[in-house]
Write a protein that holds these residues in place. Sequence first.
Motif, PDB file in Angstrom:
ATOM      1  N   MET A 108       0.737  -1.205   0.153  1.00 31.21           N
ATOM      2  CA  MET A 108       0.048   0.189   0.111  1.00 31.21           C
ATOM      3  C   MET A 108       0.810   1.497  -0.028  1.00 31.21           C
TER       4      MET A 108
ATOM      5  N   SER B 178      -9.636  -0.451   9.453  1.00 32.53           N
ATOM      6  CA  SER B 178     -10.866  -0.958   9.136  1.00 32.53           C
ATOM      7  C   SER B 178     -10.931  -2.470   8.949  1.00 32.53           C
TER       8      SER B 178
ATOM      9  N   LEU C 259      -5.632  -3.907  -1.332  1.00 31.69           N
ATOM     10  CA  LEU C 259      -6.440  -4.240  -0.272  1.00 31.69           C
ATOM     11  C   LEU C 259      -6.821  -5.754  -0.041  1.00 31.69           C
TER      12      LEU C 259
ATOM     13  N   ALA D 114      -6.914   2.364   6.539  1.00 28.08           N
ATOM     14  CA  ALA D 114      -7.065   0.813   5.970  1.00 28.08           C
ATOM     15  C   ALA D 114      -6.939  -0.221   7.145  1.00 28.08           C
TER      16      ALA D 114
ATOM     17  N   TYR E  45     -12.551  -3.371   3.626  1.00 28.64           N
ATOM     18  CA  TYR E  45     -12.059  -3.216   2.266  1.00 28.64           C
ATOM     19  C   TYR E  45     -11.523  -4.296   1.689  1.00 28.64           C
TER      20      TYR E  45
ATOM     21  N   LEU F 164     -13.801   4.122  -1.416  1.00 28.40           N
ATOM     22  CA  LEU F 164     -12.511   4.411  -0.738  1.00 28.40           C
ATOM     23  C   LEU F 164     -11.688   5.240  -1.931  1.00 28.40           C
TER      24      LEU F 164
ATOM     25  N   CYS G  44     -14.076  -0.690  -1.577  1.00 28.31           N
ATOM     26  CA  CYS G  44     -12.948  -0.126  -2.422  1.00 28.31           C
ATOM     27  C   CYS G  44     -13.276   0.903  -3.213  1.00 28.31           C
TER      28      CYS G  44
END
Length: 210
Positions: A102, A201, A153, A198, A205, A167, A164
């Motif tokens: 990421m 969460s 993700l 992320a 995602y 996002l 996603c």
Amino acid sequence: MTESMRQLPRGRHHLSREEVVASQRERILVAMGEAMTVGGYVGTPVAAILKRAGVSRETFYELFRSKEDCFNAAFDRVSKALADKLQAVIADCVDTDALTRMDRILTAYFEHMIDDPASARLFLVEVYAVGPSAIEARMALQHRFVAVVAAMLGAETEDQQFACATLAAAIGAMVTGRIAAEDPESLRGIKDQLIALARRSGTLYGNAFA
């Protein structure tokens, strides 16, 4: 200035007709993005593009049917450059952990915007002033960005894919706002916040941070 942006020398040279045309076309496409940073799409006449590119009006209309046709070609050029860069980073991240993946992908995305704000403005801001075909191309680019986010993700379910998409839309909106405000450098400050979001969460995602 890149080699492709230099005007061809006057008089005789050893370039083929195809190389001359390719050079002229590239200069026009780059000039399109640069000219719009001054007047926007609506306020940029073809004459402003010609002046920056160093080509004649006749040459322009040999290559493009209209200003809109030129914009669409410039959009294709900059969106392909971004897609190629992100795909190269993704390929390099196959065996890395989710955090590293990421970090690298977002870094590449934001650095691309910072390094070439004229191109970023072209496909994030000015595209909406052009017309339906350009907006359709912008939506197709957004779908590809959603796919990048989903892969980044580890999204597998429909719910994760939808998350996603939201996002990606949020990231796009934040980036667009900063480019429109001529403040691309501020993008550096949101990468770590997005990664932290992320991680907090869980599997919302995807499964990357499960």
